[in-house]
Write a protein that holds these residues in place. Structure first.
Motif, short mmCIF file in Angstrom:
data_model
loop_
_atom_site.label_atom_id
_atom_site.label_comp_id
_atom_site.label_asym_id
_atom_site.label_seq_id
_atom_site.Cartn_x
_atom_site.Cartn_y
_atom_site.Cartn_z
N PRO A 380 0.84 -1.20 0.00
CA PRO A 380 0.00 0.00 0.00
C PRO A 380 0.87 1.25 0.00
O PRO A 380 2.08 1.18 0.29
CB PRO A 380 -0.78 -0.13 1.31
N PRO A 381 0.31 2.42 -0.33
CA PRO A 381 1.11 3.65 -0.40
C PRO A 381 1.82 3.99 0.91
O PRO A 381 2.87 4.63 0.88
CB PRO A 381 0.06 4.72 -0.76
N ASP A 382 1.27 3.57 2.06
CA ASP A 382 1.90 3.94 3.33
C ASP A 382 3.05 2.99 3.72
O ASP A 382 3.60 3.09 4.83
CB ASP A 382 0.87 3.98 4.45
N ALA A 383 3.43 2.07 2.83
CA ALA A 383 4.54 1.15 3.12
C ALA A 383 5.81 1.59 2.42
O ALA A 383 6.64 0.77 2.02
CB ALA A 383 4.16 -0.27 2.70
N ALA A 419 13.29 -12.57 6.10
CA ALA A 419 12.60 -12.87 7.35
C ALA A 419 12.97 -11.86 8.43
O ALA A 419 12.12 -11.40 9.19
CB ALA A 419 12.94 -14.29 7.81
N ARG A 420 14.26 -11.49 8.49
CA ARG A 420 14.68 -10.49 9.46
C ARG A 420 14.04 -9.14 9.17
O ARG A 420 13.63 -8.41 10.07
CB ARG A 420 16.20 -10.36 9.44
N PHE A 425 9.70 -5.03 10.57
CA PHE A 425 8.51 -4.27 10.19
C PHE A 425 7.23 -4.92 10.70
O PHE A 425 6.15 -4.74 10.13
CB PHE A 425 8.45 -4.09 8.67
N GLY A 426 7.34 -5.70 11.76
CA GLY A 426 6.16 -6.29 12.38
C GLY A 426 5.45 -7.32 11.53
O GLY A 426 4.21 -7.42 11.58
N GLY A 427 6.20 -8.08 10.74
CA GLY A 427 5.59 -9.11 9.90
C GLY A 427 4.95 -8.58 8.64
O GLY A 427 4.09 -9.23 8.04
N ALA A 428 5.39 -7.38 8.18
CA ALA A 428 4.75 -6.72 7.04
C ALA A 428 4.84 -7.54 5.76
O ALA A 428 3.87 -7.63 5.00
CB ALA A 428 5.36 -5.34 6.82
#
Length: 448
Positions: A380-383, A419-420, A425-428
């Protein structure tokens, strides 16, 4: 460095040392005693006597009890020992009591290891880390044998505050020096992080060599990289880390990192001090656990290495076991063993003769090639921060945008590194993966 921080030099330069080892269980301590002798030899001292005994618990005053202390004194005198080295940790009061009774220097296994590290450190970083570890050890032992510590220090400024005792003054000096060392080491660690990020951006995998000290790590490192690193049949022959780049089939440029050897019951202050150096092992894509397959205590050594790996935060790094020194075992030839998924899990070689090194390179190629993965993401744009990091890693192969303004990316990189990144990024990444469906880094990476 002031005399306050200097370690005793009498356990070097051919000094005569009497060793003490106590068994607190029914387990055979032969291997631990042999290791202590190797440590003494590595320090440059000479083991001239050995006292062993069994106890259910340490004696509060002398650790080994008054009767054995009498026996130890007689042994020291007969051997003309200059230093007594315990294969255990002693309290400061036990050290003072023993030194007073024996009339000679008493040190512990931890102090001996620190002394070896101090002698072997060559780089600025290594010297800083050793000194920090030494100060952490000395902090609880400032009172040992110092008769002047109860005197008051008057005056101001550098000579101490009004009524400040010598002990308080020394402790303050020590804490000030510790703070300076930590600040300098943080600068060193920043440089290492920058180098690591640069390698990650270029997509260069890192293979670290870890293992019990004297397992043949440096010999193997030289064989793989032609680095010319010092290698010898002694504990902690090399201390400072060395990095070299090698081209691996199907993988390309790969950084190999030779790290300090591990040892059972590695002092915690050493582990803490060397975390900056050991980040190469902690953040590597693959760890080669070099094992002395000719050692009868091999299983205990593997357990000790795994314990230290956990302590430094490298427990999740994929491991390829390298059973070295097969030239010392009759009837063993170089070979690869595979796990249930068909991936190499161990390789038997001889770093000294070069037998099986070609198999090891093939196994490394299979493991690192297996670690590469391609994913399709819709961000998404906020990523934007996540997208920027993927660009910095050199992971994005193609990019397009859909009608809603979302970025459609195809990324290829090390599964371990992705994975790191996802964890930071909290599992993004797992949330944004569109192909393959139902992707999970925990299932795909950590349970290999």
């Amino acid at each position: 460095m002031t005399a306050l921080f200097d370690f005793d030099e009498r356990c070097r330069g051919g000094a005569k040392a009497v060793l003490v080892s106590v068994s607190f269980s029914d387990a055979d301590d032969t291997a631990r005693v042999a290791e202590l002798k190797m440590l003494v030899l590595s320090s440059g001292a000479e083991a001239v006597g050995l006292l062993t005994c069994s106890r259910t618990a340490p004696d509060p005053k002398y650790f080994i009890g008054s009767g054995k202390t009498e026996e130890l004194k007689a042994l020291v005198e007969s051997c003309q020992g200059e230093t007594v080295i315990f294969n255990h940790e002693l309290s400061p009061s036990q050290e003072r009591n023993l030194e007073s009774f024996l009339g000679c220097r008493v040190i512990t296994r931890t102090a001996l290891i620190l002394d070896i590290f101090a002698a072997r450190a060559r780089t600025r970083e290594g010297k800083l880390q050793v000194e920090l570890a030494q100060l952490g050890y000395l902090e609880t032992r400032l009172v040992r044998g110092w008769t002047h510590l109860e005197r008051q220090r008057g005056g101001f400024g550098l000579r101490g505050g009004p009524g400040e005792t010598q002990l308080e003054y020394d402790r303050r000096l020590l804490k000030e020096r510790v703070n300076i060392l930590r600040k300098e080491l943080r600068e060193v660690e920043k440089q290492r992080e920058q180098n690591g990020r640069a390698r990650s951006r270029r997509g260069i995998p890192v293979v670290s060599l870890v293992g019990y000290t004297n397992s043949g790590k440096s010999t193997l490192f030289n064989t793989l990289t032609d680095a010319g690193v010092y290698a010898a049949d002694q504990l902690f022959a090399t201390l400072d880390p060395t990095l070299r780049t090698v081209s691996i089939p199907r993988v390309g440029k790969t950084v190999f990192a030779d790290t300090v050897g591990f040892i059972r019951d590695l002092p915690h202050n050493l582990v803490a001090a060397f975390k900056a150096t050991l980040r190469e092992a902690r953040e590597s894509d693959l760890a080669l656990m070099v094992i002395d397959s000719a050692d009868g205590d091999m299983d205990d050594m593997i357990a000790a290495v795994e314990e230290v790996m956990e302590d430094i935060g490298a427990g999740s790094v994929p491991v390829l076991k390298v059973f070295n020194k097969i030239d010392r075992i009759p009837g063993i030839s170089p070979h690869i063993e595979h796990d249930s998924a068909g991936l190499p899990r161990s390789v038997s070689i001889s770093a000294k003769t070069g037998a099986g090194v070609d198999l090891l390179l093939r196994a490394i190629s299979d493991r690192l090639g297996h670690d590469r993965i391609s994913l399709e993401l819709t961000l998404p744009p906020d990523a934007g921060a996540l997208r920027q990091r993927l660009f910095e890693m050199g992971a994005i192969e193609s990019e397009s945008y859909d009608d809603s303004g979302k970025a459609c990316l195809r990324v290829t990189h090390s599964r371990t590194e992705l994975a790191r990144l996802s964890a930071r990024f909290g599992g993004a990444l797992e949330r944004y993966v569109t192909a393959p469906a139902s992707f999970s880094f925990r299932r795909e990476v950590w349970e290999d």
